[in-house]
Structures are given as C-alpha cells and as structure tokens.
Design an enzyme around this catalytic site. Structure first.
Site, PDB file in Angstrom:
ATOM      1  N   GLY A  23      -9.954  -4.007   0.296  1.00  0.00           N
ATOM      2  CA  GLY A  23      -9.112  -4.258   1.472  1.00  0.00           C
ATOM      3  C   GLY A  23      -9.355  -3.254   2.584  1.00  0.00           C
ATOM      4  O   GLY A  23     -10.413  -2.617   2.679  1.00  0.00           O
TER       5      GLY A  23
ATOM      6  N   THR B   6       0.900  -1.142   0.000  1.00  0.00           N
ATOM      7  CA  THR B   6       0.000   0.000   0.000  1.00  0.00           C
ATOM      8  C   THR B   6       0.942   1.196   0.000  1.00  0.00           C
ATOM      9  O   THR B   6       2.124   1.012   0.236  1.00  0.00           O
ATOM     10  CB  THR B   6      -0.802   0.034   1.334  1.00  0.00           C
ATOM     11  OG1 THR B   6      -1.287  -1.250   1.618  1.00  0.00           O
ATOM     12  CG2 THR B   6      -1.946   1.014   1.313  1.00  0.00           C
TER      13      THR B   6
HETATM   14  N1  GLY Z   1      -3.374  -3.388   2.661  1.00  0.00           N
HETATM   15  C1  GLY Z   1      -3.854  -3.345   1.342  1.00  0.00           C
HETATM   16  C2  GLY Z   1      -4.871  -4.355   1.040  1.00  0.00           C
HETATM   17  O1  GLY Z   1      -4.858  -5.438   1.611  1.00  0.00           O
HETATM   18  O2  GLY Z   1      -5.711  -4.100   0.218  1.00  0.00           O
END
Ligand code: GLY
Length: 311
Positions: free
Chosen positions: A210, A180
């Site tokens: 997410g 991310t």
């Molecule tokens: N942390 C990003 C996702 O899992 O979408």
C-alpha cells in the site's frame, strides 16, 4: 468501508494551535465499530503520552515517531504489527516507513512477515544503508543482519482478525479496516519527522503493497514545510501522492487544513475513496482531517498538561 464509497463523504477536520514540541498520532481512519472504539482511543492516547514524554525529555522528532509507532505496532487492537488485518491467505504482511524532515532521509520495509516492529527496521534502513525501501525476503534478511529477532509469522495473528477475514470472505460483515498507525512530530529544535506502519487492507492480494512505505504517498516530512502521515485507502493515497501533494500546497501558501480538505475531496471525487491524514507545521499547528466515518487520533504539545485522544 474505504472503497468504493457510493455517497459523498463528510470531511472532518481538527486544528490545534500548539506550542512546540508537539505531535499527532493516529490509529487508523475507517468505520471503527462501536466495540473497537475504546481500544483505538486508548491506544492513541498511550502513544500521544509516550510521544510527549519523549519530546519533553529532549528526544529528537525522529526517535520519538519511531518509539510511538513501535508502541502502536505492539497494540493488538490496531492494524499494524501484532493484530494486523490478514491477506487472502490468512497471513499478516506488513509495510512501514519513517522519514527525517531535516535531511529528507527516508527508509521503509514492505511485504514483511517475520518482523515484530517493521518501523524499527525502517529506521535501520535510514541509518545503515543508502537505500530507501527494502521489500520481502531481502528486507527480512536485512533485519536479521541488523540483529532483529526472526518472528514466527503466526505470532502477528490475533483471533479477532482470523474471524474478521472469515466473515469478510463469507460476506457476513461489511466493515473493512483501511487502517494504519502513524505519527508526526516536531521537537524542541524544530525538527519534523513522520512514521507509519500497517498490515494493509483486509483480504488483500498476496504481494500487494500500500501507500504506507511509499515516501510522498503515505508520508512525507520536510522541517521547512511540515510533516504528513496518511491512512485509509492506500491505492487512492498513492495515486494522489497525497502526503507530498499536501506539502506542495502548503509551500504555495495554502492553509494546511484547506490543503488536507482539498486532497480528501479529490480522493472521493476523482477516485471514489476515503482517507485520513495528520499534518504538523513548523509553528506547531496540529491538523487532523478525515473523510472516513471515524479516525482514531491523539495529540499533544508543550502547552498541554496531558495529551488528548478521540476515536
Ligand atoms: N493505508 C494502508 C494501506 O492501504 O495499505
């Protein structure tokens, strides 16, 4: 690999005692392969530099995290905006959000394909609507209404990710980005804000969203307590409400680094996954913690001559 993790991961933590204004940025927490590390560190450094310049110029924390995450979305090395990982169908499908810790306004977009900078549209959700999260075609329609150019979805796709998806689907390579991008800042007036953006997880199911656009999970900001941005395995982060859970511990008097370690330990011991997070406190402490093998990160504060980064 962010999930499942078979061996107990090592939790790593950096604490910088800064003087305001200050910010932390990240370019994802995962097993960043050697050939991608320099690009991740360079991207984090450029973002920290932009953010410190913005804060020193008097910009608000909210404007700063929006500008920083926009820069990170445009960096094709990172999993957000252009260069995002691809879903099962080979599509880049994006989530983003931004939160103002002054008045707890938060805006997000989820599952969008035709927006170059989802964090900028998330900011418009704060400014132009009474909603918190817009998804899919409705979010894209809102972006057009707000004057954002309609992108051809393939413009977000880079060859590296086409190859990564092909290798993954053929099971030739194990590294799975749980990446991310994100930023948390405190400005000269003590206002805290957080933002994040992502292409989600490699080979994800169409429709999967997410943690990144979910307030309390992927991010939270409250100028009275602190700001948090998370990265890593989104389902685990969402199940633990990781960002808000860290701040709840801090409200109860816990040290931020201990709170971060506790949440990362729970992510592994209860759910079998790994993650990373950034915390900025009202007294400009900058805490970065991760249970993944690596985390790309950058930091800067008023007492530093130049920002720093590592991956
Ligand atoms: N942390 C990003 C996702 O899992 O979408």
């Amino acid at each position: 690999m962010v999930f499942p993790v078979s061996r107990e991961p090592r939790i790593q933590c950096d604490v910088v005692r800064g003087t305001g204004p200050a910010l932390l940025v990240h370019g994802g927490a995962w097993d960043i392969p050697p050939e991608e590390r320099e690009a991740h560190e360079t991207g984090a450094l450029a973002a920290a530099r932009l953010g410190l310049g913005s804060l020193r110029g008097g910009a608000s924390a909210l404007d700063t995290v929006e500008a920083v995450v926009t820069l990170l979305e445009d960096d094709p090395a990172l999993n957000a905006g252009t260069g995002s990982v691809l879903n099962r169908r080979g599509e880049a499908v994006l989530d983003a959000s931004i939160m103002d810790g002054e008045d707890l306004r938060v805006g997000g977009v989820a599952a969008v394909r035709t927006i170059r900078n989802p964090v900028r549209v998330a900011r418009r959700v704060i400014e132009a609507t009474r909603q918190v999260l817009l998804a899919g075609p409705g979010a894209e329609e809102f972006a057009r209404e707000q004057g954002f150019e309609a992108l051809r979805p393939e413009e977000l796709v880079v060859p590296r990710e086409v190859e990564r998806l092909r290798d993954h689907q053929a099971r030739r390579r194990a590294a799975v980005p749980g990446d991310t991008v994100g930023a948390v800042a405190i400005d000269g007036a003590g206002r805290i804000a957080a933002a994040g953006s992502t292409g989600g997880t490699l080979n994800k199911r169409p429709g999967r969203v997410g943690d990144t656009p979910l307030p309390g999970a992927g991010l939270y900001a409250d100028s009275r307590v602190g700001g948090v941005a998370c990265t890593g395995w989104g389902e685990g982060i969402a199940r633990l409400s990781m960002a808000r859970a860290v701040l709840a511990r801090m409200e109860g008097g816990q040290d931020p680094a201990d709170a971060a370690r506790e949440l990362l330990a729970a992510c592994w011991s209860r759910l079998g996954g790994t993650a990373g997070l950034l915390i900025v406190t009202p007294d400009a402490r900058l805490v970065t913690a991760w249970s993944t093998p690596r985390m790309a990160r950058g930091w800067a504060h008023g007492g530093m001559e130049t920002p720093a980064a590592a991956a």
